[in-house]
Design a protein around this motif. Structure first.
Motif, mmCIF file in Angstrom:
data_model
loop_
_atom_site.group_PDB
_atom_site.id
_atom_site.type_symbol
_atom_site.label_atom_id
_atom_site.label_comp_id
_atom_site.label_asym_id
_atom_site.label_seq_id
_atom_site.Cartn_x
_atom_site.Cartn_y
_atom_site.Cartn_z
ATOM 1 N N PHE A 164 -3.877 11.220 3.035
ATOM 2 C CA PHE A 164 -2.458 11.397 2.783
ATOM 3 C C PHE A 164 -2.017 10.475 1.653
ATOM 4 N N VAL A 165 -1.099 10.969 0.855
ATOM 5 C CA VAL A 165 -0.557 10.182 -0.252
ATOM 6 C C VAL A 165 0.957 10.200 -0.159
ATOM 7 N N GLU A 166 1.539 9.021 -0.004
ATOM 8 C CA GLU A 166 2.987 8.899 0.027
ATOM 9 C C GLU A 166 3.485 8.351 -1.312
ATOM 10 N N SER A 167 4.680 8.766 -1.680
ATOM 11 C CA SER A 167 5.307 8.251 -2.895
ATOM 12 C C SER A 167 6.815 8.328 -2.745
ATOM 13 N N GLY A 168 7.515 7.685 -3.678
ATOM 14 C CA GLY A 168 8.968 7.771 -3.698
ATOM 15 C C GLY A 168 9.689 6.533 -3.236
ATOM 16 N N GLY A 169 8.945 5.540 -2.747
ATOM 17 C CA GLY A 169 9.596 4.313 -2.316
ATOM 18 C C GLY A 169 10.115 3.519 -3.497
ATOM 19 N N GLY A 170 10.840 2.459 -3.186
ATOM 20 C CA GLY A 170 11.371 1.613 -4.246
ATOM 21 C C GLY A 170 12.434 0.671 -3.734
ATOM 22 N N LEU A 171 13.125 0.060 -4.678
ATOM 23 C CA LEU A 171 14.205 -0.868 -4.371
ATOM 24 C C LEU A 171 15.540 -0.150 -4.538
ATOM 25 N N LEU A 223 7.881 11.416 -0.498
ATOM 26 C CA LEU A 223 7.014 12.591 -0.545
ATOM 27 C C LEU A 223 5.690 12.266 0.130
ATOM 28 N N CYS A 224 5.217 13.214 0.939
ATOM 29 C CA CYS A 224 3.907 13.118 1.573
ATOM 30 C C CYS A 224 3.095 14.332 1.136
ATOM 31 N N ALA A 225 1.946 14.091 0.526
ATOM 32 C CA ALA A 225 1.105 15.180 0.051
ATOM 33 C C ALA A 225 -0.341 14.889 0.415
ATOM 34 N N VAL A 226 -1.098 15.943 0.591
ATOM 35 C CA VAL A 226 -2.513 15.806 0.905
ATOM 36 C C VAL A 226 -3.281 16.805 0.051
ATOM 37 N N PRO A 227 -3.833 16.385 -1.037
ATOM 38 C CA PRO A 227 -4.560 17.304 -1.912
ATOM 39 C C PRO A 227 -5.669 18.035 -1.186
ATOM 40 N N GLY A 228 -5.688 19.349 -1.326
ATOM 41 C CA GLY A 228 -6.745 20.149 -0.745
ATOM 42 C C GLY A 228 -6.654 20.348 0.753
ATOM 43 N N PHE A 229 -5.513 20.049 1.336
ATOM 44 C CA PHE A 229 -5.346 20.138 2.789
ATOM 45 C C PHE A 229 -4.037 20.852 3.065
ATOM 46 N N THR A 230 -4.050 21.832 3.988
ATOM 47 C CA THR A 230 -2.850 22.621 4.264
ATOM 48 C C THR A 230 -2.001 21.918 5.315
ATOM 49 N N LEU A 231 -0.918 21.322 4.864
ATOM 50 C CA LEU A 231 -0.081 20.526 5.744
ATOM 51 C C LEU A 231 0.680 21.355 6.768
ATOM 52 N N ASP A 232 1.051 22.593 6.414
ATOM 53 C CA ASP A 232 1.976 23.320 7.292
ATOM 54 C C ASP A 232 1.328 23.802 8.589
ATOM 55 N N ARG A 233 0.057 23.551 8.766
ATOM 56 C CA ARG A 233 -0.604 23.904 10.027
ATOM 57 C C ARG A 233 -0.383 22.863 11.106
ATOM 58 N N TYR A 234 0.157 21.708 10.738
ATOM 59 C CA TYR A 234 0.221 20.590 11.657
ATOM 60 C C TYR A 234 1.609 19.970 11.673
ATOM 61 N N ALA A 235 1.922 19.349 12.808
ATOM 62 C CA ALA A 235 3.114 18.517 12.836
ATOM 63 C C ALA A 235 2.854 17.287 11.976
ATOM 64 N N ILE A 236 3.838 16.914 11.199
ATOM 65 C CA ILE A 236 3.736 15.745 10.337
ATOM 66 C C ILE A 236 4.829 14.758 10.729
ATOM 67 N N ALA A 271 5.271 25.717 -0.524
ATOM 68 C CA ALA A 271 4.707 26.092 -1.818
ATOM 69 C C ALA A 271 4.006 24.911 -2.479
ATOM 70 N N ARG A 272 4.538 23.699 -2.224
ATOM 71 C CA ARG A 272 3.964 22.499 -2.820
ATOM 72 C C ARG A 272 3.103 21.727 -1.836
ATOM 73 N N ASN A 273 2.960 22.312 -0.612
ATOM 74 C CA ASN A 273 2.119 21.679 0.394
ATOM 75 C C ASN A 273 2.513 20.221 0.602
ATOM 76 N N SER A 274 3.800 20.024 0.784
ATOM 77 C CA SER A 274 4.326 18.666 0.875
ATOM 78 C C SER A 274 5.351 18.553 1.992
ATOM 79 N N VAL A 275 5.550 17.328 2.427
ATOM 80 C CA VAL A 275 6.609 17.014 3.386
ATOM 81 C C VAL A 275 7.467 15.908 2.767
ATOM 82 N N TYR A 276 8.772 16.073 2.890
ATOM 83 C CA TYR A 276 9.703 15.132 2.296
ATOM 84 C C TYR A 276 10.495 14.399 3.381
ATOM 85 N N LEU A 277 10.919 13.214 3.046
ATOM 86 C CA LEU A 277 11.866 12.482 3.880
ATOM 87 C C LEU A 277 13.002 12.026 2.979
#
Length: 128
Positions: free
Chosen positions: A4-11, A21-34, A75-81
């Motif tokens: 898993f790769v998270e991004s978007g944090g900051g001050l 943003l949470c993304a997992v290259p090559g892995f289908t996220l929508d099959r699982y609870a995140i 479409a982007r295989n991502s989960v956002y917070l």
């Protein structure tokens, strides 16, 4: 290997917003609870939010209800917070996680040890 790769944090100042943003290259996220967790220095890791796989139902910690929104972009295989109206208590490392046997945000979904796959986290610091 699932990474898993998270991004978007900051001050950000109190009252500000960030979108994680949470993304997992090559892995289908929508099959699982995140789930999104966070951990502040000296504190235990706590669940922030969870989104189910099938119906997209969501759960939130009481401390973030009405301020945070979890969502999927299939479409982007991502989960956002989306985090709005941030306050000092939101300062923490934020992590997304999954258990490949879990599709719903129910039962013990809020327990960090239920999750097998984690990212490295992204730091959110709320400061004036």
């Amino acid at each position: 290997q699932v990474q898993f790769v998270e991004s978007g944090g900051g001050l950000v100042q109190p009252g500000g917003s960030l979108s994680l943003l949470c993304a997992v290259p090559g892995f289908t996220l929508d099959r699982y609870a995140i789930a999104w967790f966070r951990q502040a220095p000296g504190k235990e890791r706590e669940v922030v939010s969870c989104i189910a796989s099938m119906d997209g139902s969501t759960r939130y910690a009481d401390s973030v209800k009405g301020r945070f929104t979890i969502s999927r972009d299939k479409a982007r295989n991502s989960v956002y917070l989306q985090m709005n109206d941030l306050n000092f208590e939101d300062t923490a490392g934020y992590y997304c996680a999954a258990n490949l046997l879990r599709t719903r945000c129910s039962g013990t979904y809020y327990l960090s040890h239920e999750y097998d796959y984690w990212g490295q986290g992204t730091q959110v610091t709320v400061s004036s």
